[in-house]
Design a protein around this motif. Structure first.
Motif, PDB file in Angstrom:
ATOM      1  N   LYS A 189      99.130  91.139 -16.856  1.00  0.00           N
ATOM      2  CA  LYS A 189      99.889  90.517 -17.727  1.00  0.00           C
ATOM      3  C   LYS A 189     101.685  90.764 -17.496  1.00  0.00           C
ATOM      4  N   LEU A 190     102.302  89.696 -17.615  1.00  0.00           N
ATOM      5  CA  LEU A 190     103.658  89.635 -16.941  1.00  0.00           C
ATOM      6  C   LEU A 190     104.570  89.507 -18.158  1.00  0.00           C
ATOM      7  N   HIS A 191     105.534  90.431 -17.901  1.00  0.00           N
ATOM      8  CA  HIS A 191     106.720  90.697 -19.248  1.00  0.00           C
ATOM      9  C   HIS A 191     107.704  89.760 -18.909  1.00  0.00           C
ATOM     10  N   GLY A 192     107.604  88.435 -19.432  1.00  0.00           N
ATOM     11  CA  GLY A 192     108.697  87.554 -19.077  1.00  0.00           C
ATOM     12  C   GLY A 192     108.653  86.678 -20.653  1.00  0.00           C
ATOM     13  N   THR A 193     108.656  85.656 -20.383  1.00  0.00           N
ATOM     14  CA  THR A 193     108.514  84.479 -21.747  1.00  0.00           C
ATOM     15  C   THR A 193     107.527  83.452 -21.373  1.00  0.00           C
ATOM     16  N   ASN A 194     106.641  83.229 -22.585  1.00  0.00           N
ATOM     17  CA  ASN A 194     105.778  82.076 -22.372  1.00  0.00           C
ATOM     18  C   ASN A 194     106.447  80.624 -22.217  1.00  0.00           C
ATOM     19  N   ALA A 195     105.905  79.879 -21.308  1.00  0.00           N
ATOM     20  CA  ALA A 195     106.654  78.498 -21.081  1.00  0.00           C
ATOM     21  C   ALA A 195     105.665  77.571 -20.585  1.00  0.00           C
ATOM     22  N   LEU A 196     105.745  76.257 -20.667  1.00  0.00           N
ATOM     23  CA  LEU A 196     104.887  75.367 -20.360  1.00  0.00           C
ATOM     24  C   LEU A 196     105.682  74.016 -19.784  1.00  0.00           C
ATOM     25  N   ILE A 197     104.772  73.352 -19.026  1.00  0.00           N
ATOM     26  CA  ILE A 197     105.113  71.958 -18.872  1.00  0.00           C
ATOM     27  C   ILE A 197     104.435  71.026 -18.669  1.00  0.00           C
ATOM     28  N   THR A 198     104.494  69.975 -19.581  1.00  0.00           N
ATOM     29  CA  THR A 198     103.692  68.887 -20.008  1.00  0.00           C
ATOM     30  C   THR A 198     103.913  67.557 -19.434  1.00  0.00           C
ATOM     31  N   TYR A 199     103.151  66.595 -19.281  1.00  0.00           N
ATOM     32  CA  TYR A 199     103.525  65.277 -18.509  1.00  0.00           C
ATOM     33  C   TYR A 199     102.464  64.300 -19.200  1.00  0.00           C
ATOM     34  N   THR A 200     103.234  63.295 -19.325  1.00  0.00           N
ATOM     35  CA  THR A 200     102.295  61.908 -19.156  1.00  0.00           C
ATOM     36  C   THR A 200     102.914  60.911 -18.292  1.00  0.00           C
ATOM     37  N   PRO A 201     102.599  59.832 -17.783  1.00  0.00           N
ATOM     38  CA  PRO A 201     102.952  58.997 -16.811  1.00  0.00           C
ATOM     39  C   PRO A 201     104.380  58.368 -17.589  1.00  0.00           C
ATOM     40  N   SER A 202     104.284  57.940 -18.854  1.00  0.00           N
ATOM     41  CA  SER A 202     105.137  57.294 -19.632  1.00  0.00           C
ATOM     42  C   SER A 202     106.500  58.268 -20.033  1.00  0.00           C
ATOM     43  N   GLU A 203     106.000  59.453 -20.370  1.00  0.00           N
ATOM     44  CA  GLU A 203     107.312  60.505 -20.618  1.00  0.00           C
ATOM     45  C   GLU A 203     107.734  61.141 -19.484  1.00  0.00           C
ATOM     46  N   GLY A 204     106.867  61.344 -18.378  1.00  0.00           N
ATOM     47  CA  GLY A 204     107.408  62.025 -17.416  1.00  0.00           C
ATOM     48  C   GLY A 204     107.026  63.690 -17.633  1.00  0.00           C
ATOM     49  N   ILE A 205     107.926  64.546 -17.303  1.00  0.00           N
ATOM     50  CA  ILE A 205     107.581  65.934 -17.462  1.00  0.00           C
ATOM     51  C   ILE A 205     108.599  66.369 -18.552  1.00  0.00           C
ATOM     52  N   GLN A 206     108.241  67.460 -19.373  1.00  0.00           N
ATOM     53  CA  GLN A 206     108.813  68.078 -20.359  1.00  0.00           C
ATOM     54  C   GLN A 206     108.613  69.586 -20.404  1.00  0.00           C
ATOM     55  N   SER A 207     109.448  70.238 -20.532  1.00  0.00           N
ATOM     56  CA  SER A 207     109.180  71.770 -20.564  1.00  0.00           C
ATOM     57  C   SER A 207     109.243  72.402 -21.863  1.00  0.00           C
ATOM     58  N   GLY A 208     108.655  73.410 -22.359  1.00  0.00           N
ATOM     59  CA  GLY A 208     108.559  73.791 -23.680  1.00  0.00           C
ATOM     60  C   GLY A 208     108.337  75.537 -23.537  1.00  0.00           C
ATOM     61  N   LYS A 209     108.346  75.955 -24.787  1.00  0.00           N
ATOM     62  CA  LYS A 209     108.075  77.465 -24.959  1.00  0.00           C
ATOM     63  C   LYS A 209     106.841  77.364 -25.868  1.00  0.00           C
ATOM     64  N   ARG A 210     106.354  78.543 -26.357  1.00  0.00           N
ATOM     65  CA  ARG A 210     105.053  78.589 -26.790  1.00  0.00           C
ATOM     66  C   ARG A 210     104.669  77.324 -27.894  1.00  0.00           C
ATOM     67  N   SER A 211     105.773  77.313 -28.723  1.00  0.00           N
ATOM     68  CA  SER A 211     105.325  76.563 -30.009  1.00  0.00           C
ATOM     69  C   SER A 211     106.393  75.237 -30.027  1.00  0.00           C
ATOM     70  N   SER A 212     106.984  75.043 -29.051  1.00  0.00           N
ATOM     71  CA  SER A 212     107.707  73.583 -29.184  1.00  0.00           C
ATOM     72  C   SER A 212     108.255  73.106 -27.677  1.00  0.00           C
ATOM     73  N   LEU A 213     108.425  71.635 -27.754  1.00  0.00           N
ATOM     74  CA  LEU A 213     109.025  71.511 -26.433  1.00  0.00           C
ATOM     75  C   LEU A 213     110.598  71.585 -26.435  1.00  0.00           C
ATOM     76  N   ILE A 214     111.126  71.414 -25.260  1.00  0.00           N
ATOM     77  CA  ILE A 214     112.646  71.633 -25.161  1.00  0.00           C
ATOM     78  C   ILE A 214     113.326  70.442 -24.912  1.00  0.00           C
ATOM     79  N   GLY A 215     114.248  69.746 -25.676  1.00  0.00           N
ATOM     80  CA  GLY A 215     115.064  68.814 -25.212  1.00  0.00           C
ATOM     81  C   GLY A 215     115.512  68.654 -23.664  1.00  0.00           C
ATOM     82  N   LYS A 216     115.147  67.366 -23.126  1.00  0.00           N
ATOM     83  CA  LYS A 216     115.624  67.211 -21.633  1.00  0.00           C
ATOM     84  C   LYS A 216     116.893  67.567 -21.425  1.00  0.00           C
TER      85      LYS A 216
END
Length: 205
Positions: free
Chosen positions: A13-40
């Motif tokens: 278990k790593l003591h940091g902060t939850n993060a994600l990267i999501t992708y569709t070909p039309s939108e490209g990549i977007q980052s996010g945290k546990r519950s929401s995406l982050i504006g580019k």
């Protein structure tokens, strides 16, 4: 009724902060945290995670997610990598606080954007050699235990023993920092298992 006997796999278990990267070909990549995406444009957001995604490693991350999307998704679906963003100035008091900010991927999922149906994808062997400070949690020591839910007490001491071992010397920090005299405190272990096509997760710390 008879309860299941499962094999659970444990990751540090790593003591940091939850993060994600999501992708569709039309939108490209977007980052996010546990519950929401982050504006580019919010580049310093989430302890600079967005800058890592949208500037520093944008091209490489886009290539990786695009190839995952092509392998697993069809039109109308998106792919998401989930992980922990950890390292200097994110949390204090643990071994991985000494490493440069890094992204440790631990899960991947594809989601149908219309129906919201989703499916976990096994990325155990996925590696990121072209991206500094990005890892798959499976590159580090993992643990495996059999849990008999008819008698869960049988495994308790083993779980405590593994947790204490990680707390005493974090295997992830140790692998990344090598021979240092610093105390590399770990936080515990995240355990995952599947039963009847559902993923179950619990933490021991």
């Amino acid at each position: 009724s008879v309860k299941p006997v499962v094999t659970a796999k444990g990751h540090v278990k790593l003591h940091g902060t939850n993060a994600l990267i999501t992708y569709t070909p039309s939108e490209g990549i977007q980052s996010g945290k546990r519950s929401s995406l982050i504006g580019k444009e919010a580049l310093t957001a989430h302890f600079m995670f967005n800058q890592f995604v949208q500037i520093t490693q944008k091209e490489e991350l886009t290539n990786i997610l695009d190839s995952l999307w092509k392998e697993y998704c069809v039109e109308g679906e998106q792919i998401t990598l989930y992980g922990e963003w950890a390292g200097k100035k994110i949390q204090k008091g643990v071994g991985i606080s000494l490493i440069p900010k890094s992204f440790f991927v631990f899960d991947c999922k594809k989601t149908n954007l219309e129906t919201d149906e989703s499916e976990w994808i096994d990325i155990e062997i996925l590696r990121f050699p072209s991206i500094p400070n990005m890892y798959n949690i499976n590159e580090f020591p993992t643990f495996s235990v059999e849990i008999d839910f008819n008698n869960p007490a049988l495994i308790q001491n083993r779980l405590i023993e593994i947790t204490n071992q990680v707390e005493y010397d974090c295997p992830v920090a140790r692998k990344l920092l090598g021979d240092t005299d610093e105390e590399l405190v770990g936080e515990g272990v995240v355990w995952r298992f599947f039963w009847q096509d559902q993923k179950y997760i619990f933490k021991v710390k």
